[in-house]
Every structure is written in structure tokens, then in C-alpha cells.
Design an enzyme around this catalytic site. Sequence first.
Site, PDB file in Angstrom:
ATOM      1  CD  GLU A  10     -23.579  51.259  61.008  1.00 15.11           C
ATOM      2  OE1 GLU A  10     -24.046  50.812  61.963  1.00 15.11           O
ATOM      3  OE2 GLU A  10     -23.289  52.120  60.526  1.00 15.11           O
TER       4      GLU A  10
HETATM    5  C1  ACM Z   1     -20.279  52.735  63.979  1.00 16.51           C
HETATM    6  O1  ACM Z   1     -20.972  53.214  65.372  1.00 16.51           O
HETATM    7  N1  ACM Z   1     -21.246  52.756  63.109  1.00 16.51           N
HETATM    8  C2  ACM Z   1     -19.002  52.625  63.853  1.00 16.51           C
END
Ligand code: ACM
Length: 764
Positions: free
Chosen positions: A330
Site C-alpha cells: 500500500e
Molecule cells: C496489509 O494488510 N496491508 C498487508
Amino acid sequence: MRIRSTLLITLIAISGLFFSCENKSMHIKIIPSPSGRLYSKPGSFKIDENTRIVINSEEERAVAEYLSNQFKKYSSLQADIIKFSELKKLKNDIVLYIDPQNKRIKKEGYIIGVDKAINIKAKDNTGCFYAIQSLLQLLPPDFYSENKADEYIIPLAFISDNPRFKYRGMHLDVCRHFFSVDFIKRYLDMMAMYKMNRFHWHLTEDQGWRIEIKKYPKLTDIGAWRIEKDGTKYGGYYTQEQIKEIVDYASKLNITVIPEIELPGHSLAALAAYPELSCNDGTYKVENNWGIFPDVYCPGKESTFVFLQNVLDEITPLFPSEYIHIGGDECPKTRWKKCPKCQKRIKDEKLKNEEELQSYFIQRIERYLNNKGKQIIGWDEILEGGLAPNATVMSWRGISGGIEAAESGHNVIMTPNSHCYFDHYQGDPEFHPKAIGGYTTLKKVYDYEPIPTKLSESEGKFILGAQGNVWTEYIHTPEHVEYMMMPRMVALSEILWTRKKRRNYKKFRKNLKDHFIKFDHLGINYCKGSYKVDIIAEKDSTDNILVTLESEIPDVEIRYSLNNEQLDTSANIYSKPFTINESVLIKAAIFENNAIKEKCSELEYTKHKGVDKKISFKEKAEHNYSGKGLNNAIDGFKGSKIYKDGYWQGFYNKDIVAVIDLEKTTKVDSVECGFIHKPKSWIFEPSTIDILTSNDGIKYNKVNSYHPKSQKDLESLSIQRVNIPVNKDCQYLKLIAKGVKTMPSWHPASGEPAYLFIDEIVIY
Ligand code: ACM
Ligand code: ZN
């Protein structure tokens, strides 16, 4: 040498004794269920004040002390440790023997024979420790009660056991909420009971930096603290001394601690302390919202790498683990796109784009860590832009990242959010504490298979194991962590340890009852399960629909009603599957003390004109959200408010264009369709729905349109069922549902595309 052979003969004799006896292992309730032989026979063994723990050499002393301490903690037994060479006569003792040369026992495996003595044999310290965990589970669960007894009866038994996977992990996010050293130890204790062996410690985040780094004191002076919305200061961190204490504690439980130092994203706490590590040199605060934030480390600056390398120089000596987790998930690329230094880096390094810049970042860190003798693990985003040569991939966005990595010869740890995210609901949200979302029942965890069917046998070997993740955005207290992990971790332990053929949910769930008694004694705040009835409808061989009612809790009373019958104590008690072949509303619930335990589940079957006709979609639903397949929209079943219930299909960033072929000219009065609206999960109802008809499947005429009125409430959750008049004779029907192209300004992820979910297209 003489001692070793004496022990060996004793063990072989005992094994022989049990091989010949009848398999009556019902009352052995060890979880994870042993992979090898498991026998019990009539008769019992008494552990009492005469019982000693006998060790063959100093090799076994640590495990012997662990066992002795367990006896001292929970019973009034002394369980002295003595050496075999000092033994005059073997009594009802517990004999430990680690023999690295043993070819019959696998790594981490063990043999236990309970007869005149308890003989435990292992190849290594870990196996011996796991034998003790199994032995403790042979004791009655009341062993853990406040009454400290001085004798315990256990069944005569023979067990041989070893694990299926070598990576059996649990993760804990201590950044969104912070947990004390004492609780981390308790977490490790719970893991060890179930032979879990990797603790993935998520130590840095946007919302807090939780590990002391001596060279950069502001990481914890500033980065460990945030101001909550109500103005209070929240935070905490672990000193390096505390880290060492925990790593040492874990190692005694045969658990390796893998630290996660997140990069390049999820790094606002570090940027709040050292803003010069960002692209903009702005001022940042430690976040008090949950989400994904655009300010991340700047890979255009050499100083960023100097900082991270200095941090890793302090991290690596603290953690003996072969692996360091470097995050990688992310990471928005918005700042890098505008940053002259990042753009110069892209040019100088001849990178194609910002995805490749992320790979450059990860690969540089990997090289640095490899040179220090460490390997990296990263979340599956590290596949984008090119995978670092030696990286292990943690597959969390489903299983496709894991498949891709294994196919290219990389090691993989499976942790798909569909089955392994223990921050998700484990039952109906109405009856459970607020969670981040999702729906991952105990049974769903138990049904998980870590090796995807798509992989060949040799590719499957790259799957090292799996891990349960406990993200703590909505989990503030240790008790709540326990509630989310227990007993789902217990189910995962059996998936990871037990031979696949041995797995049996009903047996597991029955065995679990004793473990719940143990949890009660230990004050573990476990979840008692989902009292929801699953109504499962499947076509049988005669094209009737066979309805099965299931509960993940065994031996409960399920009652059901059809259509408008009352669902009360006069309703049918469910005993076996039944068939339906006409439109019907099925209601079912678990009854306890003559009342519905939680609430009733419903499934409506509508035998409409489209059922079992042909349907095609211009673009397919997302792999993770394809429900029961292509015919999902014309199988007669509508979905519930749980969009992962199997009756919905989800489309991301695309319109739904579905064509139904009614196979002959048919009078169509109206079309009814259902859409889910759940802005928080990025699911929006469509902006328009058009219905078109055709007689040749080529030329379509639009007959009607519908424009839903969108609810602007982030927390809203509704099903929009719309009935659109048609009044035409036609063979083909086309439904075009246009999704919102970007989420509106009031949404936290404004500007991003949305999901569109459809269930049944009912043709009247
Ligand atoms: C995650 O749950 N962002 C690895
Ligand atoms: Zn930059």
C-alpha cells in the site's frame, strides 16, 4: 551410549505394544491433531508426586524445566528433574530423549509413548518441546483450574507426530494499538500451546513507531505518540532491552520473532520525526486516522537509504531471525510522481515508472540485508515492478500473489485476507464487537488450504506455510486481541500442522470443547463461535435443489420454516438435507432454551423466467468476488447484506453488461435486480441501470432506465432492489448497470474507482 540404547529399547517396546491395539483415540483431543500414529488403549497413567522428569543429557534440560514449571504453576506437583544416569529405578516418570541421529523422526517431530512411564523422543529440542505441548493436552483441561491437584490421570497412548508446514505464523500489529510486554508474552504462550512458530511483529506504521532506535531517538520521542481525536496522547514503544527480553522469551517457546519495519509506505510516524526523509520535507503528524496515506519515504534521496540502513543495523542484532519483513504494501506513488529527486532516480537508474522505483527501493534494501546474512519478506505488492531476487512473498490480497511468486521460484507465506485476517468478523456483525469488516468464521479458517490447486507439486513446495494476521485498528485491548485470535488461530494451527487427510472439522470442533474449558481457566477471552445457520442450496442429480442447514457449532438444535410458517419452537427440527423445487423463503435459526439464539438466517429461492437460462457478461466479475460463478445472477437466489455470502458478484472500476438468453420468445413484465451499497467498503450502487431487449441477440432496444438515489452516509449498508417495468415479448435481455466512476468528494478515498455488486436478476 548404553543409556541411549536402553531408552531406545524401552520406546520400541512401548510402540510395539500400541501398534497392536485397537484404535480408540476418541478421548485424545490434541490440537493440532497429530499427523502420524495416534492410539490409545484401555487403562490409564497416573502423574503424581512420584513422577519425575528424567533427562538423558543436558540437551533436554530446557524443555524439562519448561514442563516442570508448568506443573509447579498449575498443580501442586514438584516434578523434579533428574538425569537418567542417576536414576535407580524407572517409576511413573516422564522420560525425555533428544536424539539428533534418529532417522525415523522428522524435524520438529516427536514420539510419545504412555505406558508404565511416559517416554518422549525427538530429533531436536523443538520436537521435544512440541511433545510436551501434546502431553499437556493429554491432561484434563481442569489441570489449569485454580484447584492445584496432586495427581492427574491420562490415557495410555502412543503418538507419533510432525508438522506439515515449517512456517506457522501469527502476526500482531502493535502500531494501531500498543500492547504491553506482558501481553506479548501471553500472545506467545498462546501460540506455543498450538505449535505456532513464527511471530510477525508489525512494529512501524503511520500511527506509531514502536521500537527504540538509539541513533534516531526522535523515532520514539515523537514517532511513538499520536494525538487522538479527543485530544489525548496515545502511544508507547519497546526499548531494545524489552525487545531482547521478548525475543529470548519467544526462543524458549521455539518461536522465531520476525520484525516488520515498513517501507516505503505506511511510514508517517517516521516522517513526523524526520520529515527530511519525505519527498516534500513538509511537517507531518503521527496519524490518528486509519487508511493509506500519500506521504512516504523518498527514494530519490540517498539520505533515506542511509537512515534505513542505520535503522536496520540496530534491528538485525536484536532479532536472530533469518527473515526481516520490510513491508512493501500500500505505497501510493503520488509524491514520487511529482518529486524531482525521485524522477531523477528513475532516469539515472533507467527505470520505467514509479512501480519500478518501488522495486529499486526494495531491492536496495534486500541487497543490504542479504549482505548482513538476512532474507527479506514483503507483502505481495513487492511483485509489482519486479520482484527482489531472493525475496519471500507474503500473499495477502488473495492468493494470486502467492501463486505468481511460487511459479517464479520464490518462497511464499500465505495470508490471504479472505481466510487469514483475524481482524475480520467471525460471525454476524450484530452479535460481535465492531471489526474492520469481512466475514471469516472459524469454519472458513478451518477449510483453508494453503497450497493453491493451480500450483504443480514442485511449485507447491515454495509455500512455506501460512499466517494469521491481527491488525488492530478496531482492537484496543488485549482481551479483544484474544477474542479475535482465539479460536481462529487454533483452527489455523491444525491447517498448518496436521496432514491434510487427517483434517476433519467436526472432530476438530468437538475436540475444541475441552480447549474452551482450558481457556476459561486461563482467562483467555475466546469467541464462542458464530450462531448463524448457513443455508446451503445446491442442485442435486435430479435438478431439484438440495438444502443443507449448517452450523459451525456442533450438536445444536436447528429449526427451520418455509414461506410464512412461524419460526418458533413449533417449527421443524432440522435433521437432514431436504429438497425444494418451487419459489420459497427458507428461514432457519439455532434454538437454545426454546428461543432463537441469535437471529434467523434467510434464503429466498425465486423460480423466475431467467433461472437456468444462459447468461454472459461483457467483463467478468473480480476473481475474489465471483460468487458461485457465472450463473450466480440467474440461479434463483438473492444475496444477504454480507457481500461475500456467495450470492453476489463484484465488479471493480467497470460497468456490468449482462445478456440473458431466454432461449425462446418470452413475455417479460419486469426485471428486478439487487445492488449493494456500502461506501465504507468502496461499494456503491450503480448510477444508472438500463434494460434493453432483443429478439435476435444483435439489435437491442432500450425499454427502460432507472437512476438510484445514492445515500451519502459512509457508514450506510443497504441492498437496493429495483423493479424495472419491461412489458415486452423478447428472447434476449440486456442489463447495463453503470458504476460510479470515482467515489464522491465526501468519501475518504474520493477520486478512486468504486466496486459494483449485483446479486440476482429476477425476470418476471
Ligand atoms: C496489509 O494488510 N496491508 C498487508
Ligand atoms: Zn522523492
